[in-house]
Write a protein that holds these residues in place. Sequence first.
Motif, short mmCIF file in Angstrom:
data_model
loop_
_atom_site.label_atom_id
_atom_site.label_comp_id
_atom_site.label_asym_id
_atom_site.label_seq_id
_atom_site.Cartn_x
_atom_site.Cartn_y
_atom_site.Cartn_z
N SER A 73 3.80 6.03 -5.52
CA SER A 73 3.56 6.19 -6.95
C SER A 73 2.29 6.99 -7.23
O SER A 73 1.85 7.10 -8.37
CB SER A 73 3.47 4.82 -7.63
N ARG A 74 1.69 7.52 -6.15
CA ARG A 74 0.49 8.36 -6.21
C ARG A 74 -0.73 7.64 -6.79
O ARG A 74 -1.62 8.25 -7.36
CB ARG A 74 0.77 9.64 -7.02
N GLU A 75 -0.75 6.32 -6.62
CA GLU A 75 -1.92 5.54 -7.04
C GLU A 75 -3.05 5.66 -6.02
O GLU A 75 -4.22 5.59 -6.37
CB GLU A 75 -1.54 4.06 -7.20
N VAL A 76 -2.68 5.83 -4.74
CA VAL A 76 -3.65 5.99 -3.67
C VAL A 76 -3.22 7.13 -2.77
O VAL A 76 -2.05 7.54 -2.79
CB VAL A 76 -3.81 4.69 -2.82
N PHE A 106 0.84 -1.20 0.00
CA PHE A 106 0.00 0.00 0.00
C PHE A 106 0.87 1.25 0.00
O PHE A 106 0.61 2.20 -0.74
CB PHE A 106 -0.93 0.00 1.22
N MET A 107 1.92 1.26 0.81
CA MET A 107 2.79 2.43 0.90
C MET A 107 3.54 2.67 -0.42
O MET A 107 3.85 3.80 -0.77
CB MET A 107 3.77 2.28 2.06
N GLU A 108 3.83 1.60 -1.13
CA GLU A 108 4.45 1.75 -2.45
C GLU A 108 3.46 2.42 -3.42
O GLU A 108 3.85 3.22 -4.26
CB GLU A 108 4.89 0.40 -2.99
N LYS A 109 2.19 2.07 -3.29
CA LYS A 109 1.17 2.71 -4.12
C LYS A 109 1.04 4.20 -3.77
O LYS A 109 0.76 5.03 -4.64
CB LYS A 109 -0.18 2.02 -3.94
#
Length: 426
Positions: A294-297, A288-291
């Motif tokens: 990458s500004r996905e969430v 989740f933190m990787e997302k």
Amino acid sequence: MADTNAKLTVNSEEYELPIIKGTLGRPVIDIAALQDSGFWSYDPGFKVTAPVESKITYIDGGKGELLHRGYPIDQLANNAEYLEVAYALIHGDLPNAEQKADFFEKIRKHTGVHDQLRKFFEGFRRDAHPMAIMVGVVGALSAFYHDNLDVSNEAHREITAIRLIAKMPTLAAMSYKYSQGEPFMYPRNDFSYAENFLYMMFATPADVDYEPNDVVTRAMDKIFTLHADHEQNASTSTVRLAGSTGANPYACIAAGIAALWGPSHGGANEAVLEMLDEIGTVENVPAFMEKVKSREVKLMGFGHRVYKNFDPRAQVMKETCDEVLGALGINDPKLELAMALEKIALEDPFFVERNLYPNVDFYSGIILKAIGIPTSMFTVIFSLARTSGWISHWLEMHSAPFKIGRPRQLYTGETHRDFVKVEDRK
């Protein structure tokens, strides 16, 4: 008073704009002279515009500093009761022993609500969001205090402030009880402000001997204090704007509650818990933190529009969070999940470099969940606490001459065009 002038040249015309310095913070350029220039200023979101002068709250986002009447927020939260802070917001100074006793007694005398107000609750669906109920019932108070209310009268304004601060916990607890289908619990004058709220929330007629946990009571009082005021935010500005029309003060506070409801404002701690639900388990946190990177969430409960450093309220709230979780011995997977998020945010250079520290909403949501308060009530509690700030700003505005709020706009719509009959329209 203006110390020097800024000079602005518009179409070869020079305007002198007074530079005004406050006791703290950036100097302010008075742009009132622009009204004769043929131009207006454009500032979406009011990022650099100061529409009011105030002595109540000061924020230095760069330093991570929050002062109420000059008192640092951590000192207030760790040493004063919420009602003492409310008194300071209203009157300018913390109360002495006699003033404190008098103010607390006045609050106790006004915690009850008119019995007819019970019928307002019955008009809502049982599954109505408690904030929807709060907007309605607080606005409805204007029906009980209108005809004999003169906002130009200082004594009338003061009793209005007392009534609002006193009745908000009662109305908040009633909104919760109604949604649960449980009978309302009336306030007890032998309880403190925070104890009374917890009693009205969790006691039942079959459990009249309910005694709030001391650790939870202290935590609740700190939550109230840490949310008491935050300068010219969206909801406070809404209260001031509504108040500038001379509107009934109870209606003005209801307008503030409506503004606070938004997920980008008071609903942020509710959004934190919803985010944790979406993550699911601790194992999913790294992904989740990787997302987030990458500004996905979006990462809720971290960072703040005003604070470019650590939110000064968050440190107090974190200590309170640790105390509550330790005292209650709670083993909740969602709380474990939240701590995993916090650990990464405090250690990962991506978040540290961007000052994405946990803010007050992150920790307050965890505490409220641990206490047993449902997510739907989080913003209600925020509105309860913020009422002291809202009414302080309303009082400050009415204590001196003021103008009705009337922002300008940059119009980008159609220019002049002639009306066309319907049969001739393409």
